[in-house]
Scaffold this active site. Structure first.
Site, PDB file in Angstrom:
ATOM      1  CB  ILE A 298      11.774 -29.421  21.242  1.00 22.12           C
ATOM      2  CG1 ILE A 298      10.789 -28.288  21.084  1.00 22.12           C
ATOM      3  CG2 ILE A 298      12.895 -29.111  22.193  1.00 22.12           C
ATOM      4  CD1 ILE A 298      10.224 -27.791  22.392  1.00 22.12           C
ATOM      5  N   GLY A 299      10.951 -30.889  18.185  1.00 18.24           N
ATOM      6  CA  GLY A 299      10.195 -32.039  17.722  1.00 18.24           C
ATOM      7  C   GLY A 299       9.522 -31.766  16.402  1.00 18.24           C
TER       8      GLY A 299
ATOM      9  CE  LYS B  69       3.867 -27.688  21.297  1.00 18.34           C
ATOM     10  NZ  LYS B  69       3.226 -28.615  22.166  1.00 18.34           N
TER      11      LYS B  69
ATOM     12  N   GLY C 253       6.654 -33.498  15.410  1.00 18.04           N
ATOM     13  CA  GLY C 253       5.239 -33.453  15.741  1.00 18.04           C
ATOM     14  C   GLY C 253       4.383 -33.643  14.512  1.00 18.04           C
ATOM     15  CB  ALA C 254       1.015 -35.062  14.180  1.00 16.91           C
ATOM     16  CE1 TYR C 255      -2.260 -32.877  14.224  1.00 15.86           C
ATOM     17  CE2 TYR C 255      -1.552 -32.450  16.466  1.00 15.86           C
ATOM     18  CZ  TYR C 255      -2.341 -33.144  15.576  1.00 15.86           C
ATOM     19  OH  TYR C 255      -3.207 -34.083  16.033  1.00 15.86           O
ATOM     20  N   GLY C 256       3.595 -30.062  12.562  1.00 10.32           N
ATOM     21  CA  GLY C 256       4.598 -29.079  12.212  1.00 10.32           C
ATOM     22  C   GLY C 256       5.678 -29.011  13.275  1.00 10.32           C
ATOM     23  CB  THR C 257       9.009 -27.504  13.136  1.00 10.72           C
ATOM     24  OG1 THR C 257       8.921 -27.827  11.762  1.00 10.72           O
ATOM     25  CG2 THR C 257      10.319 -27.974  13.692  1.00 10.72           C
TER      26      THR C 257
ATOM     27  CG  ASP D 275      -1.459 -37.717  18.732  1.00 10.13           C
ATOM     28  OD1 ASP D 275      -1.397 -38.966  18.724  1.00 10.13           O
ATOM     29  OD2 ASP D 275      -0.540 -36.990  18.323  1.00 10.13           O
TER      30      ASP D 275
END
Lengths: 306, 394
Positions: free
Chosen positions: A15-16, A38, A18-22, A140
């Site tokens: 789903i995304g 996450k 993202g700055a911190y991983g998939t 963020d």
């Protein structure tokens, strides 16, 4: 252990980035519910999981006990080893289909009603006040990580991740949107919870406009766009510990916010300007924002009616 | 007494033989918690008001079922559902009673308590900003109710005696590492929960205990010991790899939930509000630490354990009462949550633990509190018949 997690949660879709991983949407095979997975990869040294990760995840767990309605549920946490140097910490959040970005996109013309915006803003600030009172800043905040359920309930997501990831972040430069960043972050000065209030202000304006307020392409460009609206701050408010000088920007006067957000009412405009205050120390807090007359008039009106 | 294999590592930390040489200073901010001089306008006002009244009737203990004391009662709602002994707990409240014209003083108690709690939290360095002190206190009261376990059951192959041996060993390791006191309480709390959440063989019990202490240190301490050092303390019975695997197992088992409201914080807070003497505080800290060894104590809330330790400490030491001291004590006592029965039960458990502490195999705490820095509290003669003392008083 690794198997336990992957068996219980069956990935359905990505789903995304993202700055911190998939981030994956997955199905909890025990309950049938959808969840958002996450995963954070943390470097483990000889002394096991880093202190910062242990503390931050413990803090998220502790906040979960308060069951706040405007914060996304953290349902599970797992740690699995990938190698001797790396541990994967998987945070299992409740899955909400829609974020504020899609919610705004889906809204037919002429956009959200002023009452709806007020309700969304109140919920957003409630969630934020809760995070801030627990010493957590989001860092963020943007429409993509503000979730809106089908019942119209606002839930903040992705908070606190910034800190867990911070060491990882330094290693992998990722493109993160600048549009919701406050001046102190753009100037790389020190920052605290007021950063989230700035972002909330940008989002507040966006709810009326249905498009972002400041769309900068670089840090300097973003600052320039901000000063076009709020004016160039006075010399004494310019932080002293930054490399970028105030003289790099043209001496602009503040313009009326109604030029940019025409549908906003007077109280709303007042609150918005308190959120979009250059000096973080003078910016309104989440708790004080909730007390603002913008939110009160509705209540007093209904009280008068009844 | 069930002896388990890990006691063999005792020679590594032989803390028992050389009591005096091995005394390490207990490095904690709380050491400074002696009687505190407060000159506060509100406090003085109340003391002046009470000064005119006959001492023996001035303050009387009684059970209150009223909920009119909004501020103090605020946190009782949660605690009522928590039962340690099967019956519904009623809050114990102490407040001035039986006197004419004291309504104004009664109304003053909540704000007085609030003021004193704020002062105490600040004094104890638990807060930076007094504006949030009361909220933080209410938060402590609320969250501490989550820190008691529903029952005393241990997994089949473990007994309370085995657990006590392990806790005693952890107390020694903790002291040797010069960790903060909070770290010990958190470690034992994590151990109590882990024992119920994850499956561990008897052979790995010591490893589990060490990992709980290690995780507690990760949460509380600035300086961490090396994993290899921890393995050395366990006589290399386990490898580093095993220790780190156990760390992940515990974290997953506990779902990373490491939050804990330490009974020690409540003890120091109540003692500070009550203006307890240094000796009363040390005695109470000794009794509270003894509670870690008692498997039955896991069902009680931190604030109950702290309250019981202080009550017993005062009864054992029998310091001559002063009007100010009694008034402060009554105010502090209103922080207690739970029924009088629960309080007495904990006091009895602690009293009997203290009476036999010197003769038990698990005597690390007894030795720790026998030195000069702790005012020799564990050797106090009053502890020998503390249980009978309780019998007379009730």
């Amino acid at each position: 252990m690794a198997h336990a997690t992957s068996i219980q949660y069956e990935p359905v879709a990505e789903i995304g980035g993202g700055a911190y991983g998939t981030v994956y949407k997955a199905r909890d095979t025990e309950s049938g519910q959808f969840v958002a997975l996450k995963s954070v990869r943390v470097q483990t040294d000889q002394n096991g999981l880093p202190i910062s990760t242990v503390r931050e995840v413990a803090l998220l767990k502790r906040m979960e006990q308060f069951d706040h309605p405007n914060v996304v549920r953290l349902m599970d946490v797992c740690a699995t080893t990938r190698s001797d140097q790396e541990t994967k910490v998987t945070l299992v959040f409740e899955h909400v289909d829609q974020d504020l970005k899609t919610y705004l996109e889906k809204t037919p013309s002429p956009g959200l009603s002023p009452e709806r915006i007020k309700d969304l803003m109140r919920q957003l600030l409630c969630g934020l006040a809760f995070l801030h009172s627990n010493r957590v800043m989001h860092r963020d905040l943007k429409p993509e990580n503000i979730l809106v359920t089908s019942q119209g309930q606002v839930k903040l997501a992705d908070f606190g991740l910034a800190k867990i990831h911070s060491c990882h972040m330094a290693l992998t430069p990722v493109v993160v949107t600048l549009w919701y960043r406050p001046p102190e972050v753009l100037l790389q000065s020190s920052y605290a919870t007021p950063v989230d209030i700035w972002s909330t202000g940008c989002i507040f304006a966006e709810m009326f406009r249905r498009k972002p307020l400041f769309c900068g392409e670089s840090e300097v460009d973003q600052l320039g766009k901000i000063f076009e609206v709020i004016g160039l701050p006075p010399e004494e408010e310019w932080p002293t510990d930054v490399t970028l000088s105030r003289t790099n920007f043209p001496p602009l006067m503040p313009r009326p916010i109604a030029d940019f957000v025409p549908e906003i009412n007077e109280q709303g405009a007042q609150l918005l300007m308190k959120m979009l205050t250059f000096d973080p120390l003078k910016r309104i807090s989440a708790l004080n924002a909730l007390e603002h007359s913008y939110f009160q008039d509705e209540e007093t009106l209904t009280q008068k009616k009844s | 007494m069930a002896r388990t294999g890990f006691c063999d590592s005792k020679p590594l930390l032989d803390l028992h033989k050389k009591v005096d040489e091995r005394r390490a200073p207990l490095r904690t901010w709380a050491n400074a918690c002696g009687p505190i001089d407060r000159r506060q306008p509100i406090a003085d006002e109340s003391r002046m008001a009470t000064g005119k009244v006959e001492p023996e009737h001035r303050w009387e203990r009684r059970l209150s079922m009223q909920t009119s004391e909004g501020i103090i009662m605020g946190f009782h709602e949660d605690s009522r559902t928590h039962t340690a002994d099967g019956c519904v707990d009623e809050p114990v409240l102490l407040y001035p009673h039986g006197l004419q014209g004291l309504h104004s003083l009664q109304a003053l108690v909540p704000s007085l308590l609030r003021h004193e709690v704020e002062m105490a939290l600040e004094k104890l360095n638990l807060i930076w900003d007094r504006t949030f002190a009361w909220d933080m206190f209410l938060d402590m009261m609320r969250t501490q109710t989550w820190n008691s376990l529903p029952n005393t059951d241990l997994p089949r192959h473990f007994t309370d005696a085995t657990r006590a041996v392990l806790v005693d060993w952890l107390i020694q390791v903790h002291e040797m590492m010069h960790f903060q006191e909070e770290t010990l309480y958190l470690a034992i709390h994590l151990l109590n929960r882990s024992l119920r959440k994850i499956q561990v063989t008897t052979a790995n019990l010591q490893l589990l205990g060490m990992v709980c202490l290690f995780l507690a240190a990760k949460k509380e301490e600035c300086l961490l010991p090396e994993v290899s050092g921890l393995c050395y303390l366990m006589d290399h019975t386990y490898t580093k790899h095993q220790l780190l695997r156990m760390e992940r197992k515990v974290l997953c088992g506990l779902k990373f939930d490491l939050s804990f409201t330490s009974p020690l914080h409540f003890l120091l807070l109540v003692a500070s509000v009550a203006h307890c003497s240094a000796k009363v505080v040390w005695m109470a800290r000794y009794l509270l630490e003894l509670s870690l060894l008692e498997g039955q104590c896991v069902v009680f809330q931190p604030v109950q354990l702290a309250g019981a330790a202080l009550c017993l400490s005062r009864q054992v030491l029998q310091e001559p009462p002063t009007p100010e001291g009694e008034a402060a004590w009554c105010l502090a006592y209103s922080i207690h949550v739970g029924s009088e029965t629960v309080l007495l039960r904990i006091m009895q458990i602690l009293a009997s633990a203290a009476a036999r502490a010197h003769s038990r195999e698990t005597c690390a705490t007894f030795i720790k509190f026998s030195g000069l820095e702790t005012m020799h509290v564990s050797g106090h003669p009053g502890l020998k018949n503390a249980s009978s003392l309780l019998g007379i008083c009730t």
